[in-house]
Design a protein around this motif. Structure first.
Motif, PDB file in Angstrom:
ATOM      1  N   ASN A  45      61.307  67.537  57.619  1.00 16.07           N
ATOM      2  CA  ASN A  45      61.888  66.188  58.019  1.00 16.07           C
ATOM      3  C   ASN A  45      62.916  65.705  57.052  1.00 16.07           C
ATOM      4  O   ASN A  45      62.519  65.595  55.718  1.00 16.07           O
ATOM      5  CB  ASN A  45      61.021  65.249  58.566  1.00 16.07           C
ATOM      6  CG  ASN A  45      60.228  65.740  59.776  1.00 16.07           C
ATOM      7  OD1 ASN A  45      60.697  66.353  60.733  1.00 16.07           O
ATOM      8  ND2 ASN A  45      58.958  65.181  59.916  1.00 16.07           N
ATOM      9  N   VAL A  46      63.918  65.027  57.083  1.00 15.12           N
ATOM     10  CA  VAL A  46      64.649  64.251  56.214  1.00 15.12           C
ATOM     11  C   VAL A  46      65.110  63.046  57.014  1.00 15.12           C
ATOM     12  O   VAL A  46      65.293  62.734  58.188  1.00 15.12           O
ATOM     13  CB  VAL A  46      65.981  65.157  55.922  1.00 15.12           C
ATOM     14  CG1 VAL A  46      66.917  65.378  57.360  1.00 15.12           C
ATOM     15  CG2 VAL A  46      66.806  64.282  55.057  1.00 15.12           C
ATOM     16  N   THR A  47      64.956  62.044  56.242  1.00  9.60           N
ATOM     17  CA  THR A  47      65.326  60.687  56.476  1.00  9.60           C
ATOM     18  C   THR A  47      66.487  59.901  55.911  1.00  9.60           C
ATOM     19  O   THR A  47      66.605  60.038  54.624  1.00  9.60           O
ATOM     20  CB  THR A  47      64.127  59.739  56.317  1.00  9.60           C
ATOM     21  OG1 THR A  47      63.050  60.182  56.931  1.00  9.60           O
ATOM     22  CG2 THR A  47      63.939  58.236  56.927  1.00  9.60           C
ATOM     23  N   GLU A  77      67.890  52.195  61.735  1.00  9.98           N
ATOM     24  CA  GLU A  77      67.235  51.913  60.284  1.00  9.98           C
ATOM     25  C   GLU A  77      66.323  53.234  60.395  1.00  9.98           C
ATOM     26  O   GLU A  77      65.400  53.524  61.195  1.00  9.98           O
ATOM     27  CB  GLU A  77      66.319  50.825  60.242  1.00  9.98           C
ATOM     28  CG  GLU A  77      67.375  49.433  60.289  1.00  9.98           C
ATOM     29  CD  GLU A  77      68.259  49.086  59.134  1.00  9.98           C
ATOM     30  OE1 GLU A  77      67.940  49.880  58.005  1.00  9.98           O
ATOM     31  OE2 GLU A  77      68.808  48.424  59.216  1.00  9.98           O
ATOM     32  N   ASN A  78      65.875  53.899  59.166  1.00  3.68           N
ATOM     33  CA  ASN A  78      64.910  54.774  58.979  1.00  3.68           C
ATOM     34  C   ASN A  78      64.775  55.920  59.939  1.00  3.68           C
ATOM     35  O   ASN A  78      63.992  56.061  60.608  1.00  3.68           O
ATOM     36  CB  ASN A  78      63.509  54.263  58.835  1.00  3.68           C
ATOM     37  CG  ASN A  78      63.618  53.216  57.783  1.00  3.68           C
ATOM     38  OD1 ASN A  78      63.771  53.436  56.579  1.00  3.68           O
ATOM     39  ND2 ASN A  78      62.694  52.009  58.238  1.00  3.68           N
ATOM     40  N   VAL A  79      66.170  56.501  60.026  1.00  2.33           N
ATOM     41  CA  VAL A  79      66.083  57.545  61.123  1.00  2.33           C
ATOM     42  C   VAL A  79      66.052  59.041  60.485  1.00  2.33           C
ATOM     43  O   VAL A  79      66.176  59.390  59.429  1.00  2.33           O
ATOM     44  CB  VAL A  79      67.725  57.753  61.522  1.00  2.33           C
ATOM     45  CG1 VAL A  79      67.994  58.764  62.715  1.00  2.33           C
ATOM     46  CG2 VAL A  79      68.197  56.510  62.092  1.00  2.33           C
ATOM     47  N   THR A  80      65.085  59.723  60.956  1.00  5.01           N
ATOM     48  CA  THR A  80      64.486  61.113  60.603  1.00  5.01           C
ATOM     49  C   THR A  80      64.780  62.064  61.402  1.00  5.01           C
ATOM     50  O   THR A  80      64.715  62.089  62.627  1.00  5.01           O
ATOM     51  CB  THR A  80      62.872  60.829  60.549  1.00  5.01           C
ATOM     52  OG1 THR A  80      62.437  59.680  59.646  1.00  5.01           O
ATOM     53  CG2 THR A  80      62.265  62.378  60.007  1.00  5.01           C
ATOM     54  N   LEU A  81      65.443  63.184  60.958  1.00  2.00           N
ATOM     55  CA  LEU A  81      65.626  64.203  61.598  1.00  2.00           C
ATOM     56  C   LEU A  81      65.012  65.476  61.187  1.00  2.00           C
ATOM     57  O   LEU A  81      64.372  65.452  59.962  1.00  2.00           O
ATOM     58  CB  LEU A  81      67.240  64.656  61.550  1.00  2.00           C
ATOM     59  CG  LEU A  81      68.215  63.460  62.347  1.00  2.00           C
ATOM     60  CD1 LEU A  81      69.559  63.972  61.911  1.00  2.00           C
ATOM     61  CD2 LEU A  81      67.929  63.384  63.680  1.00  2.00           C
ATOM     62  N   ALA A  82      64.742  66.627  61.773  1.00  2.00           N
ATOM     63  CA  ALA A  82      64.159  67.623  61.532  1.00  2.00           C
ATOM     64  C   ALA A  82      65.273  68.804  61.228  1.00  2.00           C
ATOM     65  O   ALA A  82      66.375  68.828  61.554  1.00  2.00           O
ATOM     66  CB  ALA A  82      63.409  68.444  62.568  1.00  2.00           C
ATOM     67  N   ASP A  83      64.830  69.474  59.871  1.00  2.00           N
ATOM     68  CA  ASP A  83      65.644  70.733  59.581  1.00  2.00           C
ATOM     69  C   ASP A  83      64.860  71.890  59.222  1.00  2.00           C
ATOM     70  O   ASP A  83      63.559  71.828  59.416  1.00  2.00           O
ATOM     71  CB  ASP A  83      66.606  70.247  58.650  1.00  2.00           C
ATOM     72  CG  ASP A  83      66.010  69.949  57.218  1.00  2.00           C
ATOM     73  OD1 ASP A  83      64.857  70.018  56.994  1.00  2.00           O
ATOM     74  OD2 ASP A  83      66.840  69.563  56.245  1.00  2.00           O
ATOM     75  N   LYS A  84      65.419  72.925  58.693  1.00  2.00           N
ATOM     76  CA  LYS A  84      64.416  74.134  58.389  1.00  2.00           C
ATOM     77  C   LYS A  84      63.538  73.698  57.164  1.00  2.00           C
ATOM     78  O   LYS A  84      62.434  74.425  56.949  1.00  2.00           O
ATOM     79  CB  LYS A  84      65.457  75.198  57.876  1.00  2.00           C
ATOM     80  CG  LYS A  84      66.410  75.788  59.018  1.00  2.00           C
ATOM     81  CD  LYS A  84      67.292  76.724  58.418  1.00  2.00           C
ATOM     82  CE  LYS A  84      68.111  77.503  59.512  1.00  2.00           C
ATOM     83  NZ  LYS A  84      68.935  78.511  59.057  1.00  2.00           N
ATOM     84  N   LYS A  85      63.682  72.767  56.552  1.00  2.00           N
ATOM     85  CA  LYS A  85      62.779  72.378  55.316  1.00  2.00           C
ATOM     86  C   LYS A  85      61.723  71.405  55.799  1.00  2.00           C
ATOM     87  O   LYS A  85      60.779  71.068  55.110  1.00  2.00           O
ATOM     88  CB  LYS A  85      63.689  71.808  54.309  1.00  2.00           C
ATOM     89  CG  LYS A  85      64.472  72.764  53.477  1.00  2.00           C
ATOM     90  CD  LYS A  85      65.232  72.020  52.452  1.00  2.00           C
ATOM     91  CE  LYS A  85      66.053  73.232  51.572  1.00  2.00           C
ATOM     92  NZ  LYS A  85      66.862  72.231  50.456  1.00  2.00           N
TER      93      LYS A  85
END
Length: 202
Positions: free
Chosen positions: A68-70, A58-66
């Protein structure tokens, strides 16, 4: 006349304040209901998981160039990975599939509490998360994993009138039916434990 004018002004201001208070109250009630219905998706996924050897996050957050995205929910299955961003606010959704934002209209055209607000496009959120997920899997030397993304509607009083979104939006109450399709039961040899460990340690 001055007293009458002041009285009219006072009454008008009081009515405007009462209307604003009602609109805000309606909005916060809907927001609270949204949080409750979001939990129903997680519950559905968790009840389906044991017999299918799924891992549910649940509510998994990853980093990208912009930044964080969840994703609201993630299912890691022998089939692959399923990504979910919920459509959890009550109202009618309008827009185009590629728009950055969708418009929500609540209350109806002839009701005083009608609200029209813009929200981030959940389909675009899924796409961004999937890209970040693939990058994370590649960095962890996990390859050839099928990844799909869906937007489940959690509100019975929510309708999506977005051009081109039908294949990606799961109507309220149909998530279990959709996930019971044969393709999601297929075993593609995905290492669910390794993927779960990669994401939980990210």
């Amino acid at each position: 006349m001055n007293n009458l004018g002041e009285t009219i002004l006072f009454v008008s201001l009081m009515l405007a304040a009462a209307l604003l208070a009602w609109v805000l109250y309606s909005y916060f009630v809907r927001a609270k209901r949204s949080e409750v219905t979001k939990k129903s998706v997680g519950k559905t996924l968790r009840t389906m998981a044991p017999l299918r050897e799924w891992r549910v996050l649940e509510n998994v957050t990853l980093a990208d160039k912009k930044g964080n995205v969840t994703a609201d929910h993630l299912v890691i299955a022998p089939y692959g990975v399923l990504v979910f961003t919920d459509i959890h606010q009550q109202g009618s959704y309008y827009g185009e599939l590629r728009d950055e934002q969708w418009l929500i209209s609540t209350g109806g055209e002839n009701q005083v509490e009608t609200l029209r607000v813009k929200v981030p496009n959940p389909v675009r959120n899924n796409e961004r998360f999937v890209a970040a997920l693939r990058a994370r899997l590649t960095a962890g030397e996990v390859y050839n994993v099928p990844v799909e993304a869906l937007c489940p509607v959690t509100q019975s009083k929510a309708e999506v009138f977005v051009t081109g979104a039908n294949a990606l939006v799961v109507p309220a109450g149909r998530l279990r039916e959709v996930l019971s399709r044969q393709k999601y039961q297929k075993d593609n040899g995905v290492d669910t434990g390794k993927i779960a460990a990669l994401l939980q340690n990210s």
